[in-house]
Design a protein around this motif. Structure first.
Motif, PDB file in Angstrom:
ATOM      1  N   GLU A   1       0.832  -1.209   0.000  1.00 58.48           N
ATOM      2  CA  GLU A   1       0.000   0.000   0.000  1.00 58.48           C
ATOM      3  C   GLU A   1       0.862   1.253   0.000  1.00 58.48           C
ATOM      4  O   GLU A   1       0.567   2.215  -0.713  1.00 58.48           O
ATOM      5  CB  GLU A   1      -0.925  -0.001   1.213  1.00 58.48           C
ATOM      6  N   ALA A   2       1.932   1.263   0.791  1.00 61.09           N
ATOM      7  CA  ALA A   2       2.816   2.430   0.857  1.00 61.09           C
ATOM      8  C   ALA A   2       3.507   2.639  -0.489  1.00 61.09           C
ATOM      9  O   ALA A   2       3.641   3.777  -0.966  1.00 61.09           O
ATOM     10  CB  ALA A   2       3.838   2.252   1.973  1.00 61.09           C
ATOM     11  N   GLU A   3       3.959   1.536  -1.131  1.00 59.68           N
ATOM     12  CA  GLU A   3       4.606   1.656  -2.444  1.00 59.68           C
ATOM     13  C   GLU A   3       3.626   2.191  -3.480  1.00 59.68           C
ATOM     14  O   GLU A   3       3.969   3.049  -4.292  1.00 59.68           O
ATOM     15  CB  GLU A   3       5.151   0.293  -2.884  1.00 59.68           C
ATOM     16  N   ALA A   4       2.394   1.681  -3.453  1.00 58.49           N
ATOM     17  CA  ALA A   4       1.391   2.134  -4.423  1.00 58.49           C
ATOM     18  C   ALA A   4       1.068   3.613  -4.205  1.00 58.49           C
ATOM     19  O   ALA A   4       0.936   4.375  -5.169  1.00 58.49           O
ATOM     20  CB  ALA A   4       0.125   1.289  -4.300  1.00 58.49           C
ATOM     21  N   ALA A   5       0.957   4.028  -2.953  1.00 58.44           N
ATOM     22  CA  ALA A   5       0.661   5.433  -2.661  1.00 58.44           C
ATOM     23  C   ALA A   5       1.819   6.324  -3.108  1.00 58.44           C
ATOM     24  O   ALA A   5       1.600   7.396  -3.693  1.00 58.44           O
ATOM     25  CB  ALA A   5       0.393   5.612  -1.167  1.00 58.44           C
ATOM     26  N   ALA A   6       3.061   5.887  -2.863  1.00 57.96           N
ATOM     27  CA  ALA A   6       4.223   6.684  -3.277  1.00 57.96           C
ATOM     28  C   ALA A   6       4.297   6.756  -4.797  1.00 57.96           C
ATOM     29  O   ALA A   6       4.558   7.827  -5.370  1.00 57.96           O
ATOM     30  CB  ALA A   6       5.502   6.079  -2.699  1.00 57.96           C
ATOM     31  N   ALA A   7       4.065   5.635  -5.497  1.00 59.56           N
ATOM     32  CA  ALA A   7       4.101   5.628  -6.962  1.00 59.56           C
ATOM     33  C   ALA A   7       3.028   6.556  -7.519  1.00 59.56           C
ATOM     34  O   ALA A   7       3.293   7.336  -8.449  1.00 59.56           O
ATOM     35  CB  ALA A   7       3.915   4.204  -7.481  1.00 59.56           C
ATOM     36  N   ALA A   8       1.835   6.505  -6.959  1.00 61.84           N
ATOM     37  CA  ALA A   8       0.750   7.370  -7.437  1.00 61.84           C
ATOM     38  C   ALA A   8       1.093   8.838  -7.207  1.00 61.84           C
ATOM     39  O   ALA A   8       0.846   9.689  -8.068  1.00 61.84           O
ATOM     40  CB  ALA A   8      -0.552   7.005  -6.731  1.00 61.84           C
ATOM     41  N   ARG A   9       1.694   9.136  -6.064  1.00 62.42           N
ATOM     42  CA  ARG A   9       2.057  10.524  -5.761  1.00 62.42           C
ATOM     43  C   ARG A   9       3.113  11.026  -6.748  1.00 62.42           C
ATOM     44  O   ARG A   9       3.002  12.126  -7.294  1.00 62.42           O
ATOM     45  CB  ARG A   9       2.575  10.611  -4.318  1.00 62.42           C
ATOM     46  N   TYR A  10       4.148  10.194  -7.020  1.00 53.48           N
ATOM     47  CA  TYR A  10       5.192  10.624  -7.950  1.00 53.48           C
ATOM     48  C   TYR A  10       4.679  10.692  -9.385  1.00 53.48           C
ATOM     49  O   TYR A  10       5.069  11.573 -10.148  1.00 53.48           O
ATOM     50  CB  TYR A  10       6.414   9.710  -7.837  1.00 53.48           C
ATOM     51  N   GLU A  11       3.792   9.788  -9.789  1.00 55.57           N
ATOM     52  CA  GLU A  11       3.220   9.855 -11.131  1.00 55.57           C
ATOM     53  C   GLU A  11       2.408  11.126 -11.306  1.00 55.57           C
ATOM     54  O   GLU A  11       2.451  11.756 -12.361  1.00 55.57           O
ATOM     55  CB  GLU A  11       2.355   8.619 -11.393  1.00 55.57           C
ATOM     56  N   THR A  12       1.692  11.526 -10.256  1.00 54.13           N
ATOM     57  CA  THR A  12       0.919  12.771 -10.312  1.00 54.13           C
ATOM     58  C   THR A  12       1.859  13.969 -10.452  1.00 54.13           C
ATOM     59  O   THR A  12       1.603  14.882 -11.238  1.00 54.13           O
ATOM     60  CB  THR A  12       0.051  12.916  -9.039  1.00 54.13           C
ATOM     61  N   LEU A  13       2.955  13.953  -9.688  1.00 52.31           N
ATOM     62  CA  LEU A  13       3.929  15.048  -9.773  1.00 52.31           C
ATOM     63  C   LEU A  13       4.590  15.091 -11.152  1.00 52.31           C
ATOM     64  O   LEU A  13       4.771  16.170 -11.734  1.00 52.31           O
ATOM     65  CB  LEU A  13       4.999  14.895  -8.683  1.00 52.31           C
ATOM     66  N   LEU A  14       4.952  13.923 -11.678  1.00 52.01           N
ATOM     67  CA  LEU A  14       5.599  13.888 -12.996  1.00 52.01           C
ATOM     68  C   LEU A  14       4.646  14.318 -14.104  1.00 52.01           C
ATOM     69  O   LEU A  14       5.050  14.966 -15.074  1.00 52.01           O
ATOM     70  CB  LEU A  14       6.131  12.486 -13.291  1.00 52.01           C
ATOM     71  N   ALA A  15       3.385  13.978 -13.983  1.00 57.25           N
ATOM     72  CA  ALA A  15       2.404  14.369 -14.994  1.00 57.25           C
ATOM     73  C   ALA A  15       2.201  15.878 -14.989  1.00 57.25           C
ATOM     74  O   ALA A  15       1.881  16.465 -16.025  1.00 57.25           O
ATOM     75  CB  ALA A  15       1.082  13.657 -14.737  1.00 57.25           C
TER      76      ALA A  15
END
Length: 131
Positions: free
Chosen positions: A101-115
């Motif tokens: 869950e923590a990895e998925a939340a971090a990946a989603a946060r970074y994908e949002t920032l990169l987008a």
């Protein structure tokens, strides 16, 4: 004649005042004695109530357990081993799920920032390359 009568009347008043003072002292002392007796009786009643309560608690106390046998001890150890094994497995499963869950939340946060970051000119995927 008359002065003698006045003296006896004065003695009577003095005698009455003394009797009155003695009576008041007696009543005050009686009240103190009665209050002390009531306090002692209340204390005795409270002590008796506490003794009854203690006796009730003592009679309600369960009997001490018997000395366990080897079979009882083996069964207890077996239950404990199964509990610890189950606990360790469940703790690892929960930890693994929390990490995912923590990895998925971090990946989603970074994908949002990169987008949200615009691509640099000349970089792969820029507007010029797509023409």
């Amino acid at each position: 004649g008359p002065p003698v009568a006045e003296e006896s009347a004065a003695d009577d008043d003095g005698g009455l005042a003394e009797i009155r003072r003695a009576f008041e002292a007696y009543v005050a002392r009686s009240h103190e004695v009665e209050a002390a007796a009531v306090a002692r009786a209340e204390a005795r009643a409270e002590i008796e109530a506490l003794r009854r309560q203690l006796a009730a608690l003592r009679s309600a106390r369960p009997a001490p357990p018997e000395t366990p046998t080897n079979r009882d001890m083996s069964a207890t150890i077996g239950h404990f081993q199964r509990f610890v094994a189950r606990y360790l497995v469940e703790a690892q499963v929960q930890k693994r799920a929390a990490v995912r869950e923590a990895e998925a939340a971090a990946a989603a946060r970074y994908e949002t920032l990169l987008a949200a970051v615009p691509p640099a000119e000349g970089a792969a995927g820029s507007v010029r390359e797509t023409r």
